[in-house]
Design an enzyme around this catalytic site. Structure first.
Site, PDB file in Angstrom:
ATOM      1  N   LYS A   1     -15.348  -7.911   6.036  1.00  0.00           N
ATOM      2  CA  LYS A   1     -14.389  -7.601   7.097  1.00  0.00           C
ATOM      3  C   LYS A   1     -13.552  -8.850   7.361  1.00  0.00           C
ATOM      4  O   LYS A   1     -13.945  -9.747   8.096  1.00  0.00           O
ATOM      5  CB  LYS A   1     -15.143  -7.161   8.358  1.00  0.00           C
ATOM      6  CG  LYS A   1     -14.250  -6.692   9.471  1.00  0.00           C
ATOM      7  CD  LYS A   1     -15.046  -5.867  10.469  1.00  0.00           C
ATOM      8  CE  LYS A   1     -14.487  -5.871  11.874  1.00  0.00           C
ATOM      9  NZ  LYS A   1     -13.067  -5.936  12.036  1.00  0.00           N
TER      10      LYS A   1
ATOM     11  N   PHE B   1       8.423 -18.942 -15.380  1.00  0.00           N
ATOM     12  CA  PHE B   1       8.626 -17.926 -14.350  1.00  0.00           C
ATOM     13  C   PHE B   1       9.970 -18.142 -13.649  1.00  0.00           C
ATOM     14  O   PHE B   1      10.744 -17.206 -13.457  1.00  0.00           O
ATOM     15  CB  PHE B   1       7.478 -17.985 -13.333  1.00  0.00           C
ATOM     16  CG  PHE B   1       7.548 -16.907 -12.286  1.00  0.00           C
ATOM     17  CD1 PHE B   1       7.054 -15.637 -12.547  1.00  0.00           C
ATOM     18  CD2 PHE B   1       8.113 -17.161 -11.045  1.00  0.00           C
ATOM     19  CE1 PHE B   1       7.125 -14.633 -11.583  1.00  0.00           C
ATOM     20  CE2 PHE B   1       8.190 -16.172 -10.084  1.00  0.00           C
ATOM     21  CZ  PHE B   1       7.688 -14.899 -10.360  1.00  0.00           C
TER      22      PHE B   1
ATOM     23  N   CYS C   1       0.227 -46.391  27.251  1.00  0.00           N
ATOM     24  CA  CYS C   1      -0.277 -46.049  25.920  1.00  0.00           C
ATOM     25  C   CYS C   1      -1.529 -46.883  25.641  1.00  0.00           C
ATOM     26  O   CYS C   1      -1.486 -48.110  25.783  1.00  0.00           O
ATOM     27  CB  CYS C   1       0.787 -46.337  24.865  1.00  0.00           C
ATOM     28  SG  CYS C   1       0.152 -46.278  23.180  1.00  0.00           S
TER      29      CYS C   1
ATOM     30  N   ASP D   1       5.027 -22.211 -14.480  1.00  0.00           N
ATOM     31  CA  ASP D   1       5.920 -22.041 -13.336  1.00  0.00           C
ATOM     32  C   ASP D   1       7.374 -22.108 -13.791  1.00  0.00           C
ATOM     33  O   ASP D   1       8.216 -21.347 -13.335  1.00  0.00           O
ATOM     34  CB  ASP D   1       5.680 -23.144 -12.285  1.00  0.00           C
ATOM     35  CG  ASP D   1       4.343 -22.960 -11.589  1.00  0.00           C
ATOM     36  OD1 ASP D   1       3.634 -21.980 -11.935  1.00  0.00           O
ATOM     37  OD2 ASP D   1       4.006 -23.791 -10.726  1.00  0.00           O
ATOM     38  N   ALA D   2       7.631 -23.032 -14.721  1.00  0.00           N
ATOM     39  CA  ALA D   2       9.014 -23.196 -15.175  1.00  0.00           C
ATOM     40  C   ALA D   2       9.485 -21.939 -15.902  1.00  0.00           C
ATOM     41  O   ALA D   2      10.615 -21.489 -15.717  1.00  0.00           O
ATOM     42  CB  ALA D   2       9.123 -24.412 -16.082  1.00  0.00           C
TER      43      ALA D   2
HETATM   44  S1  IVH Z   1     -11.561   0.169   7.170  1.00  0.00           S
HETATM   45  C1  IVH Z   1     -11.068   4.099   9.030  1.00  0.00           C
HETATM   46  N1  IVH Z   1     -12.084  -1.972   5.753  1.00  0.00           N
HETATM   47  O1  IVH Z   1     -11.376  -4.104  10.822  1.00  0.00           O
HETATM   48  C2  IVH Z   1     -11.311   2.766   8.473  1.00  0.00           C
HETATM   49  N2  IVH Z   1     -11.220  -2.260   7.949  1.00  0.00           N
HETATM   50  O2  IVH Z   1     -12.837  -2.981  13.111  1.00  0.00           O
HETATM   51  C3  IVH Z   1     -10.535   1.723   9.136  1.00  0.00           C
HETATM   52  N3  IVH Z   1     -10.872  -4.587   8.574  1.00  0.00           N
HETATM   53  O3  IVH Z   1      -8.764  -2.109  12.038  1.00  0.00           O
HETATM   54  C4  IVH Z   1     -10.719   0.360   8.696  1.00  0.00           C
HETATM   55  N4  IVH Z   1     -11.533  -5.486   6.687  1.00  0.00           N
HETATM   56  O4  IVH Z   1      -8.169  -4.188  10.680  1.00  0.00           O
HETATM   57  C5  IVH Z   1     -11.636  -1.496   6.931  1.00  0.00           C
HETATM   58  N5  IVH Z   1     -12.542  -3.780   4.362  1.00  0.00           N
HETATM   59  C6  IVH Z   1     -12.099  -3.303   5.547  1.00  0.00           C
HETATM   60  C7  IVH Z   1     -11.664  -4.154   6.586  1.00  0.00           C
HETATM   61  C8  IVH Z   1     -11.220  -3.589   7.775  1.00  0.00           C
HETATM   62  C9  IVH Z   1     -11.055  -5.725   7.905  1.00  0.00           C
HETATM   63  C10 IVH Z   1     -10.356  -4.505   9.962  1.00  0.00           C
HETATM   64  C11 IVH Z   1      -9.244  -3.495  10.128  1.00  0.00           C
HETATM   65  C12 IVH Z   1      -9.751  -2.511  11.150  1.00  0.00           C
HETATM   66  C13 IVH Z   1     -10.831  -3.273  11.829  1.00  0.00           C
HETATM   67  C14 IVH Z   1     -11.893  -2.307  12.364  1.00  0.00           C
END
Ligand code: IVH
Length: 676
Positions: A121, A39, A414, A36-37
């Site tokens: 997701k 950097f 209280c 860190d230092a």
């Molecule tokens: S692809 C056309 N990939 O989920 C493709 N979306 O329900 C569009 N999201 O609006 C999205 N992880 O905000 C994609 N690996 C991922 C994702 C992802 C989270 C979210 C994104 C999207 C929503 C759709």
């Protein structure tokens, strides 16, 4: 014109390249190559060059992650390629149905395998980043898919978003990158703890917290939130074509983005189901929240043939995990008393498992919240674990009511010290008014030693409880007068641990000023505010003596915060505390990194700039004053020491003349700086 070798321009360019590389190693790959230092040294060298040669500052310089003044409002941008949404699949059957649909549309036999890329997701906020010639120019929210909000300044603060693409990307003329901005569980908790401490409303879950952070008008607030981003797709990508979605992910990785390490090619829908099931079981092991899996047909050619329906691609689907909720029964609603005296109702419930852990308490925040949800003792309730961290009471199952449930009333006293409870007309919080309330004291001391404050190892709740109960500690300064014998005499405290605690307390005496300021628990002063205020003053004494006016002159400090700080330091209790801290030898370093400046003509002086300077931008000049131990303020008063006048000065020049404040021109200022 190419920069000469060894010229400041060449050195700045080299430093940027080096810093970007280390930034990438640290934040994206999690494999730092330097300390860190080391950097910090590179950053400081670049800062020095840029301060001396402001014309060399480029928008993609790593010093420019936080640079812009707070915005009045967020602008609108049009996405070059629309940002689509996804169809959902709930359960394995719907995933299989999706796979069948894909094959039908492609005229493929049902038995033929289709390869998908499976990605987690992440539950955050979709963003689009535009790079022109390899440099980040626009960052935007999804908005309605066609127009989003311009949040460029905020996204620039995220360390996993490159300001310039890595060289391997070959500086494409135009590139739109799509990704998800999110907060880790840990950061979410830290932010909410901080908000709870300063009496602000809590974020319900990490996604809301990420969305709130990214839509700030002041990017310094966003910078304090440690957001992260995972890139998962492309919009426009001129001069590039990809055979598969996997190739796109590889390209994003080569550009310097963080791409999920858990993404995987599944050759059949069965493999996809295995992936979904696996992460359904294991998602609690991730440091961030996911709400499903996104499956994308891997072949770009097949994607193109499948096309879109309304606003969703036919080639991708969001497989959603069921929300994790459980029902249980409320056995009691108790009131806990916090550091500032805030009395918080807490539901005590029959233990129940949600998101893989046992829950038996849910914070109800305040009286109005209990009313709004109409929670009564004896009620059957639905519990959800927001962000896997904080269990939240979602709602009451009213159909289960028997009529015997008891409504909650905020106590008039209280529950800990018996002092009157008070709720001010405009506030949601009820507070204990006792000035010696042991519950408040315990929380204050515990907070003082906590990681975000003075970071005193071993000052846990059990220890603090005993110190307060035995009357050994009556305010935070008292910890500095504890003896080894006193600590060793406490329950469950071995001789060795006692000496460790004493050493840790001793070691905290020279923590930086921002930490001490935060540790004092001044209302409205969380980590970010403490950083800003500490950076503007040479020491705690200077902050103590500052007027409301001087405090609110600091950029980012409004009148409410300024007033709160001034009121705190005027209190008799604080004066005693300060005296004791001084006596104990608690002398913070003025700033987190640089050594304190204690000598020179600018130490302790307040300086106001008006008009344009030729050698410095306003920010640089102000930063210089701060670095040399002075304060840069924005309005002229009798207490102002110098007014520096550049080209086309404003009314501050006149005011300085009226008040007889020393007026300097740019040369005069430069001489002063030299003498420092
Ligand atoms: S692809 C056309 N990939 O989920 C493709 N979306 O329900 C569009 N999201 O609006 C999205 N992880 O905000 C994609 N690996 C991922 C994702 C992802 C989270 C979210 C994104 C999207 C929503 C759709």
């Amino acid at each position: 014109m190419p920069a000469e070798k060894d010229s400041p321009a060449a050195r700045a360019q080299e430093l940027r390249r080096e810093i970007n590389h280390h930034n990438y190693r640290y934040y994206v790959l999690d494999q730092p190559e330097i300390s860190d230092a080391g950097f910090d040294r590179l950053m400081r060298e670049l800062e020095r060059i840029e301060a001396a040669h402001p014309e060399l500052i480029t928008p993609d310089s790593p010093t420019q992650r936080v640079g812009a003044a707070p915005a009045e409002e967020l602008g609108t941008v049009e996405h070059r390629t629309p940002m689509l949404s996804l169809g959902n699949a709930f359960g394995t059957d719907e995933l299989v149905a999706f796979d069948r649909r894909v094959k039908r549309m492609l005229d493929m036999p049902e038995a033929a395998p289709i390869a998908y890329v499976a990605e987690l997701k992440v539950d955050g906020l979709a963003v689009s980043l535009t790079y022109e010639g390899g440099v980040l120019t626009i960052g935007a929210t999804r908005g309605d898919g066609v127009h989003g909000e311009d949040i460029t300044q905020n996204l620039r603060t995220i360390n996993t978003i490159p300001l310039r693409l890595l060289d391997a990307a070959g500086a494409p003329r135009l590139l739109e990158v799509r990704g998800e901005v999110f907060l880790s569980h840990e950061e979410f908790k830290r932010i909410n703890d901080e908000r709870a401490a300063s009496g602000e409303a809590l974020f319900a879950n990490p996604r809301n917290a990420a969305a709130g952070s990214v839509r700030q008008l002041d990017s310094r607030i966003t910078a304090g939130r440690n957001l992260d981003m995972i890139a998962h797709g492309l919009g426009v990508a001129e001069e590039r074509s990809f055979e598969t979605h996997w190739d796109r992910l590889e390209f994003l990785r080569a550009c310097g983005f963080k791409v999920s390490p858990h993404a995987q090619v599944c050759d059949t829908v069965d493999e996809l189901i295995v992936f979904c099931d696996h992460w359904g079981e294991s998602k609690h092991e991730l440091p961030y929240e996911i709400d499903g899996v996104v499956a994308k047909v891997n072949s770009a050619e097949l994607q193109e043939r499948l096309g879109y329906v309304s606003r969703s691609p036919r080639w991708a689907v969001a497989y959603k995990y069921p929300p994790e909720e459980a029902t249980t029964v409320v056995r009691d609603i108790i009131v806990s008393v916090g550091r500032t005296g805030a009395m918080t109702p807490v539901a005590i419930m029959d233990p129940v498992t949600v998101s893989g852990s046992t829950v038996s308490r849910a914070v109800l925040h305040n009286e109005d919240e209990v009313r709004r949800k109409d929670v009564r003792v004896g009620d059957t309730v639905i519990i959800h674990k927001a962000g896997e961290v904080i269990p939240e009471l979602v709602s009451v199952v009213t159909s289960k009511r028997t009529g015997k449930e008891k409504p909650f009333h905020m106590p008039k006293k209280c529950p800990v010290c018996g002092s009157d409870a008070e709720r001010l007309p405009d506030e949601a919080v009820t507070r204990c008014t006792g000035i010696a309330c042991p519950a408040q004291l315990k929380q204050r001391i515990f907070f003082f030693g906590s990681r975000g404050a003075m970071d005193i190892e071993g000052m846990g709740e059990v220890l603090v409880d005993q110190l307060v109960e035995r009357g050994l500690v009556k305010d935070p300064a008292d910890i500095y007068f504890l003896t080894q014998e006193q600590v060793a005499s406490l329950d469950r405290m071995a001789e060795k641990s006692a000496s460790n605690v004493i050493a840790a307390i001793e070691g905290s005496k020279r923590r930086p000023l921002n930490r001490l300021l935060r540790a004092l628990g001044i209302p409205h002063v969380g980590g970010t505010v403490a950083d800003v205020v500490a950076a503007s003053f040479a020491g705690l004494e200077e902050i103590r003596k500052a007027s409301v006016e001087e405090l609110s002159d600091i950029e980012g400090i409004g009148p409410v915060i300024a007033e709160s700080i001034a009121v705190f330091f005027r209190q008799e209790q604080t004066k005693v505390l300060m005296k004791k801290l001084r006596k104990a030898g608690v002398v913070p370093e003025p700033r987190a990194q640089s050594p304190p400046v204690t000598e020179g003509p600018l130490v302790g002086k307040s300086v106001v700039f008006t008009g344009e300077l030729s050698g410095y931008t306003r920010e640089e000049a102000e930063e210089l004053v701060r670095r040399l131990g002075g304060r840069a303020t924005s309005s002229v008063s009798k207490k102002t020491d110098y007014v520096v006048v550049g080209e086309n000065p404003g009314s501050k020049h006149d005011k300085a003349q009226q008040l007889g404040v020393t007026i300097l021109d740019e040369d005069g200022f430069r001489r002063l700086v030299k003498r420092s």
